[in-house]
Scaffold this motif. Structure first.
Motif, PDB file in Angstrom:
ATOM      1  N   THR A 324       2.396  -0.232  -0.077  1.00 57.50           N
ATOM      2  CA  THR A 324       1.686   1.046  -0.232  1.00 57.50           C
ATOM      3  C   THR A 324       2.088   1.724  -1.528  1.00 57.50           C
ATOM      4  OG1 THR A 324       1.484   1.376   2.163  1.00 57.50           O
ATOM      5  CG2 THR A 324       1.329   3.328   0.779  1.00 57.50           C
ATOM      6  N   THR A 325       3.394   1.754  -1.800  1.00 61.72           N
ATOM      7  CA  THR A 325       3.892   2.393  -3.024  1.00 61.72           C
ATOM      8  C   THR A 325       3.410   1.661  -4.269  1.00 61.72           C
ATOM      9  OG1 THR A 325       5.875   3.126  -1.816  1.00 61.72           O
ATOM     10  CG2 THR A 325       5.974   3.155  -4.223  1.00 61.72           C
ATOM     11  N   VAL A 326       3.421   0.335  -4.221  1.00 62.80           N
ATOM     12  CA  VAL A 326       2.943  -0.456  -5.363  1.00 62.80           C
ATOM     13  C   VAL A 326       1.466  -0.169  -5.628  1.00 62.80           C
ATOM     14  CG1 VAL A 326       2.443  -2.798  -6.162  1.00 62.80           C
ATOM     15  CG2 VAL A 326       4.654  -2.277  -5.111  1.00 62.80           C
ATOM     16  N   ILE A 327       0.657  -0.149  -4.581  1.00 60.71           N
ATOM     17  CA  ILE A 327      -0.779   0.089  -4.738  1.00 60.71           C
ATOM     18  C   ILE A 327      -1.039   1.478  -5.320  1.00 60.71           C
ATOM     19  CG2 ILE A 327      -2.949   0.412  -3.475  1.00 60.71           C
ATOM     20  CD1 ILE A 327      -1.958  -1.803  -1.545  1.00 60.71           C
ATOM     21  N   VAL A 328      -0.337   2.486  -4.807  1.00 63.02           N
ATOM     22  CA  VAL A 328      -0.508   3.842  -5.329  1.00 63.02           C
ATOM     23  C   VAL A 328      -0.105   3.893  -6.796  1.00 63.02           C
ATOM     24  CG1 VAL A 328       0.331   6.223  -5.185  1.00 63.02           C
ATOM     25  CG2 VAL A 328      -0.279   4.997  -3.095  1.00 63.02           C
ATOM     26  N   ALA A 329       0.991   3.240  -7.150  1.00 55.59           N
ATOM     27  CA  ALA A 329       1.463   3.254  -8.536  1.00 55.59           C
ATOM     28  C   ALA A 329       0.452   2.598  -9.478  1.00 55.59           C
ATOM     29  CB  ALA A 329       2.814   2.542  -8.636  1.00 55.59           C
ATOM     30  N   VAL A 330      -0.091   1.454  -9.083  1.00 53.19           N
ATOM     31  CA  VAL A 330      -1.083   0.771  -9.922  1.00 53.19           C
ATOM     32  C   VAL A 330      -2.335   1.636 -10.082  1.00 53.19           C
ATOM     33  CG1 VAL A 330      -2.614  -1.227 -10.089  1.00 53.19           C
ATOM     34  CG2 VAL A 330      -0.240  -1.534  -9.356  1.00 53.19           C
TER      35      VAL A 330
END
Length: 349
Positions: A324-330
């Motif tokens: 979830t954090t990776v997707i939000v960051a991208v």
């Protein structure tokens, strides 16, 4: 409003929007584990169901934030601006991103050709769009009713406001939640139509968000409401799913009583927390500004991560919040780029 503001922005609302967008992305990440990667009855499935419960309030939080921002009596919103800015921007963004998802699907299915493109354009125009765009259609209806809801909020007495919220809760939240169960399941005929569907019940969430901004409740009240709502979402979801051998979604619907309580409690806590934020305000505001773009684009990133096998690398207990954090960051990076392109920044993010 009492919370800290930056350039007329409510930090409390920005914080709630941050929580909301992380929740929405996590809903779709956890859904992959619940439907593809985990078997009902295994502890990994229970962990995924728990994460799914924790993020259930995402869409109601967005609706409440929209109400807080769009229904403020002091905010001017002429019909011309409503239609030529708010509604037009939403429609353009919907069409552009819908087409992007269609092209994405055509490419990976080997059907990216003129016939496939023409078919996709026709599908878009009749609203055969990507599944998560349902929220955009709800917001179009919410915007359409804004002249009426704004007038009501501005002129209603406290008793009238409370009556509206009680009627909305009864017909938009409580009745639809209990309708599948006895004795309400025995009701026949016209009363079966009394319940508001999700699109119209969304209008009530906006009024609730505005009302909770006007009449502040203490953090301990918000914590108690959120805890009760979370328990009402989490416990049936985990234990009934285990008993049924499949995910029980009865308490995960954004218009259910449990999610409504959970969302209202989180909203109150977010407003209270906004009064105390002294550092990190820039990051909170940036993610809040990026939330629309994140919502639109996050399925692209999810699909890429899934194709790379990222969902099978580690246990869902850790993978769901991490992915979830990776997707939000991208998606924040995507927003940063698009927001620097004049026309695109105005109309599609």
């Amino acid at each position: 409003m009492n919370e800290i503001t930056t350039k007329n922005r409510s930090i409390g609302i920005d914080l709630i929007k941050l929580i909301a967008i992380f929740s929405v992305v996590m809903i779709h990440v956890s859904a992959q584990y619940l439907t593809v990667y985990c078997t009902a009855g295994a502890w990994q499935f229970d962990a995924s169901a728990a994460w799914r419960s924790l993020c259930a309030a995402g869409v109601p939080l967005f609706l409440m934030c929209s109400g807080a921002l769009m229904l403020r009596p002091e905010k001017e919103l002429p019909l011309k601006r409503l239609y030529l800015h708010n509604i037009l921007r939403l429609v353009i963004a919907m069409l552009v991103w819908s087409f992007a998802y269609k092209l994405w699907g055509l490419y990976f299915s080997g059907q990216l050709n003129p016939a496939g493109i023409v078919r996709s354009l026709k599908e878009i125009l009749v609203f055969d769009q990507h599944f998560h765009f349902y929220y955009l259609h709800i917001m179009l209806l919410v915007y359409f009713f804004l002249p009426v809801t704004r007038s009501f909020v501005k002129n209603a007495s406290e008793k009238e406001m409370n009556y509206f919220l009680l009627a909305w809760f009864a017909l938009g939240i409580l009745y639809p939640t209990l309708r599948p169960y006895r004795p309400l399941s025995l009701i026949q005929g016209f009363p079966t139509q009394w319940a508001m569907n999700m699109s119209y019940a969304a209008i009530g969430y906006g009024v609730l968000g505005c009302r909770l901004c006007q009449k502040r409740l203490p953090a301990k009240t918000g914590a108690a409401i959120a805890a009760a709502g979370l328990a009402a979402v989490l416990l049936p979801t985990v234990f009934v799913s285990r008993a049924n051998g499949a995910l029980f979604e009865g308490c995960l619907n954004g218009m259910s009583v449990a999610v409504c309580l959970f969302a209202a409690g989180l909203y109150i806590l977010g407003l209270c927390a906004g009064e105390k934020i002294r550092s990190g305000r820039g990051l909170v505001e940036f993610i809040s500004r990026a939330s629309f773009c994140i919502y639109l684009a996050h399925i692209f990133v999810l699909d890429v991560l899934q194709s790379l096998g990222a969902f099978g690398l580690i246990t869902p207990l850790l993978a769901i919040p991490l992915l979830t954090t990776v997707i939000v960051a991208v998606c924040c990076a995507v927003y940063w780029v698009i927001s620097r392109i004049p026309v695109l920044s105005k109309w599609i993010v």
